[in-house]
Every structure is written in structure tokens, then in C-alpha cells.
Design an enzyme around this catalytic site. Structure first.
Site, PDB file in Angstrom:
ATOM      1  N   HIS A 164     -31.825 -38.002-130.705  1.00 27.27           N
ATOM      2  CA  HIS A 164     -32.245 -39.410-130.807  1.00 27.27           C
ATOM      3  C   HIS A 164     -32.202 -39.878-132.269  1.00 27.27           C
ATOM      4  CE1 HIS A 164     -34.611 -38.142-127.092  1.00 27.27           C
ATOM      5  NE2 HIS A 164     -33.878 -39.139-126.638  1.00 27.27           N
ATOM      6  N   GLY A 204     -25.691 -41.749-126.912  1.00 27.79           N
ATOM      7  CA  GLY A 204     -25.183 -40.412-127.186  1.00 27.79           C
ATOM      8  C   GLY A 204     -24.078 -40.004-126.217  1.00 27.79           C
ATOM      9  N   LYS A 220     -23.801 -37.155-125.282  1.00 25.49           N
ATOM     10  CA  LYS A 220     -24.442 -36.146-124.430  1.00 25.49           C
ATOM     11  C   LYS A 220     -24.444 -36.635-122.973  1.00 25.49           C
ATOM     12  CE  LYS A 220     -27.833 -33.203-123.110  1.00 25.49           C
ATOM     13  NZ  LYS A 220     -28.499 -33.941-122.090  1.00 25.49           N
ATOM     14  N   SER A 277     -32.095 -32.025-125.767  1.00 25.46           N
ATOM     15  CA  SER A 277     -32.479 -32.870-124.637  1.00 25.46           C
ATOM     16  C   SER A 277     -33.995 -32.860-124.524  1.00 25.46           C
ATOM     17  CB  SER A 277     -31.862 -32.318-123.350  1.00 25.46           C
ATOM     18  OG  SER A 277     -32.491 -32.890-122.226  1.00 25.46           O
ATOM     19  N   SER A 278     -34.558 -33.984-124.120  1.00 22.56           N
ATOM     20  CA  SER A 278     -36.017 -34.024-123.916  1.00 22.56           C
ATOM     21  C   SER A 278     -36.424 -32.990-122.874  1.00 22.56           C
ATOM     22  CB  SER A 278     -36.442 -35.420-123.459  1.00 22.56           C
ATOM     23  OG  SER A 278     -35.984 -36.377-124.391  1.00 22.56           O
TER      24      SER A 278
HETATM   25  P1  AMP Z   1     -32.854 -40.297-123.376  1.00 23.34           P
HETATM   26  O1  AMP Z   1     -34.132 -40.460-124.111  1.00 23.34           O
HETATM   27  O2  AMP Z   1     -32.620 -38.915-122.876  1.00 23.34           O
HETATM   28  O3  AMP Z   1     -32.649 -41.367-122.328  1.00 23.34           O
HETATM   29  O4  AMP Z   1     -31.704 -40.513-124.441  1.00 23.34           O
HETATM   30  C1  AMP Z   1     -31.656 -41.664-125.241  1.00 23.34           C
HETATM   31  C2  AMP Z   1     -30.338 -41.676-125.961  1.00 23.34           C
HETATM   32  O5  AMP Z   1     -30.227 -40.516-126.776  1.00 23.34           O
HETATM   33  C3  AMP Z   1     -29.140 -41.659-125.008  1.00 23.34           C
HETATM   34  O6  AMP Z   1     -28.139 -42.513-125.520  1.00 23.34           O
HETATM   35  C4  AMP Z   1     -28.698 -40.214-125.066  1.00 23.34           C
HETATM   36  O7  AMP Z   1     -27.328 -40.026-124.760  1.00 23.34           O
HETATM   37  C5  AMP Z   1     -28.995 -39.877-126.510  1.00 23.34           C
HETATM   38  N1  AMP Z   1     -29.103 -38.428-126.671  1.00 23.34           N
HETATM   39  C6  AMP Z   1     -29.885 -37.579-125.961  1.00 23.34           C
HETATM   40  N2  AMP Z   1     -29.673 -36.307-126.355  1.00 23.34           N
HETATM   41  C7  AMP Z   1     -28.731 -36.356-127.328  1.00 23.34           C
HETATM   42  C8  AMP Z   1     -28.075 -35.364-128.128  1.00 23.34           C
HETATM   43  N3  AMP Z   1     -28.331 -34.066-127.997  1.00 23.34           N
HETATM   44  N4  AMP Z   1     -27.159 -35.767-129.032  1.00 23.34           N
HETATM   45  C9  AMP Z   1     -26.856 -37.095-129.159  1.00 23.34           C
HETATM   46  N5  AMP Z   1     -27.442 -38.071-128.441  1.00 23.34           N
HETATM   47  C10 AMP Z   1     -28.364 -37.711-127.533  1.00 23.34           C
END
Ligand code: AMP
Length: 301
Positions: free
Chosen positions: A37, A162, A164, A200-201
């Protein structure tokens, strides 16, 4: 960093920012923040005057209630991380700020609410029918539902996502394009921990032992990339599945080698096709996804 929970107060502050002709970079998240993030915040800081993050665990994109309940929530820590990263504004609304009762009821009845399109026809083509779209019915509708709502509130110049979540990134790009939202969608590379595991969370729910085992996922992806010019697609898939089987606790949901634009599985790529390898698996109770973009195919000389 200014924190807003109320949409109305947030919007009136945003008006001041816009009156000053400042460009806005937006990073939507579900919290439980990590270096992945932060990389998005940092990228936004290099390109925009004001960086806004949101934290909202979006109920409509979960197709499994226990996954929603167990989603890690670390708000205080997240605020510290965002301040350190230099984020200017955090929008962290309650569910009632983002969804009406009727919208939540539709979700409870498993009815896909398409009102986010505001009467426009949005066609994701084949993008939403593979991989995550196939395994998690309603997931992407929930994603575009919340992201379109957030985009309409924030109206950023750029929004950062991301790689990801590659399929999500492609779907959001398509959504913004088809809804004619003047927002540049910026793709950011995957951030990994020292042993290669994509941040990852959900990794917060892995035991130490499971985290070590999970390193096999990226090892397999890197191995496939190393072998890409020596083996056929079906051989590459067989090698990967074999390698992942060695992680005896993995339950592989899919392993696909696909066209990077359409995300359709490819069996014999042509020389102009760029490919991406995507994997989803369960390790204990936790579902993990990862991917790697292959190098352009070598042309025969
Ligand atoms: P989330 O909180 O999991 O919904 O992720 C929020 C944003 O962070 C999304 O655009 C994800 O793709 C990005 N993101 C999550 N993990 C990663 C990572 N390891 N590397 C890059 N971006 C990430």
C-alpha cells in the site's frame, strides 16, 4: 494528515483543494496496511499535489461472510503508517456513509446491484469471466460498486492500484473508461517480502510456518518465468502444478497462463502476445493470489 469519516465534510474540504487547482492522487485500500500500500502512496506523492487514501472494508465485494469478519482491521496502526508515508488526507467512512439500506439488502439477497453504472452500459467483456470472476461470484461487481462510488466522491486526477490484483486493475481501468471518468488509472508493481511472498493484508492471518511455506508461490512463478522460452505452455503449467504440490498444504484454485490484455488462457501464444501467469490457492484458512508478467516472446530470427 486530516482524517474524515463523514462524506459531507470530506467533500467540502475537497472543494477547497480543487479551488486551489491542486492535483489529487487517490489510493483506495481496505486497511491493514503494508509496504505494498505504501508503495502506491509514494508513487502518488511523486505525481500529485495532494495524496488521499481511503480505508474501507467493502462488504459488497466479499462473497464469504467469514472472510469479511476475519479481515484484519488495524486502524490506529494504519494511520501511523499513512502519516509516515506522507499521506495528506484519509477518508475512512462507516458502511452507512457509502451504502444505502437497500444496497446492503440487495447484497444480502445475493442480487448484483448494477446501479453504479448510472444507466450506462458497462461491458467488461471476457475480463470478469475468468479466474477471480469465476471463483468469487459478485466479487468484481462489489469492487466496481465501491470504487465508482469513491471515484465520484474524490474525483481524483489519478488513482493508484497494485498489479498484485491484476484482474481487478484491468476491470477498474475498463470501468473508468466506459463510465467516461477522467481519471488516469496508474498501475504499480507488486511489492514482495524478503522471501518473495507478495505482500497482502491477508498474510497477517498466516502463521510463521505458513508464511515460510507461502514463499513457494513466488518461487514457482519466478521459475516459470525463467523457463518460459524453453517449454510449451502446457509443460510450464505442469511444472508449476508439480512444484506447488510440493507445498502439501496448498489447495490450488487456479493456475493460468493468460493473455495480458484479455486475461483469457493461452495455449499456443503468438509472437506479439504478452503473457501473465496468475495463481490463486488456499493455505490453511487463507486464500492467496499472486502473478508474474512474462517477458515478451522471443522472435525467431
Ligand atoms: P487492498 O487493501 O488489499 O484492497 O489493496 C489496496 C490496493 O493496494 C490495491 O490496489 C492492491 O492491488 C494494492 N496492493 C495490495 N498488495 C500489494 C502489493 N503487495 N504490492 C503492490 N500493491 C499492492
Amino acid at each position: 494528515m486530516i482524517i474524515f469519516k463523514s462524506k459531507i465534510k470530506f467533500k467540502s474540504h475537497l472543494q477547497e483543494v480543487k479551488n486551489q487547482q491542486q492535483s489529487i492522487g487517490f489510493v483506495p485500500t481496505m486497511g491493514a496496511l503494508h509496504k505494498g500500500h505504501i508503495s502506491l502512496i509514494e508513487k502518488a506523492k511523486t505525481e500529485c499535489d495532494v495524496v488521499i487514501a481511503s480505508i474501507f472494508v467493502n462488504p459488497t465485494q466479499f462473497n464469504n461472510l467469514s472472510d469479511l469478519d476475519k479481515y484484519p482491521r488495524t486502524f490506529e496502526q494504519d494511520c501511523e503508517i499513512l502519516i509516515k508515508a506522507g499521506c495528506d488526507i484519509l477518508f475512512a467512512p462507516e458502511i452507512s456513509e457509502m451504502y444505502s439500506k437497500e444496497e446492503i439488502e440487495l447484497k444480502q439477497q445475493n442480487i448484483e446491484d448494477k446501479s453504479w453504472a448510472k444507466g450506462k452500459t458497462v461491458d467488461f467483456g471476457s475480463l470478469a469471466n475468468v479466474m477471480e470472476g469465476l471463483r468469487r461470484p459478485g466479487h468484481f461487481n462489489g469492487v466496481v460498486q465501491i470504487v465508482s462510488k469513491l471515484f465520484r466522491v474524490v474525483e481524483p486526477n489519478r488513482a493508484y492500484f497494485g498489479q498484485k490484483d491484476f484482474q481487478q486493475l484491468m476491470i477498474i481501468k475498463k470501468m473508468a473508461q466506459q463510465l467516461e471518468m477522467p481519471i488516469e488509472i496508474v498501475a504499480c508493481p507488486i511489492v514482495r517480502d524478503q522471501n518473495g511472498l507478495a505482500m497482502s493484508s491477508r498474510n497477517k492471518r498466516l502463521s510463521l510456518d505458513e508464511k515460510e511455506k507461502a514463499a513457494l508461490i513466488s518461487k514457482t512463478l519466478f521459475n516459470i518465468k525463467a523457463l518460459q522460452n524453453e517449454k510449451s505452455i502446457s509443460e510450464l503449467k505442469a511444472i508449476a502444478i508439480q512444484q506447488l504440490k510440493a507445498g502439501d498444504q496448498f489447495e490450488v484454485e487456479y493456475f493460468e497462463i493468460s493473455d495480458i490484455e484479455t486475461l483469457q488462457p493461452v495455449t499456443s501464444p503468438n509472437s506479439t502476445q504478452q503473457l501473465i501467469v496468475c495463481v490463486a490457492l488456499r493455505l490453511g484458512e487463507v486464500r492467496l493470489i499472486d502473478n508474474i508478467i512474462l517477458s515478451p516472446i522471443k522472435q525467431a530470427v
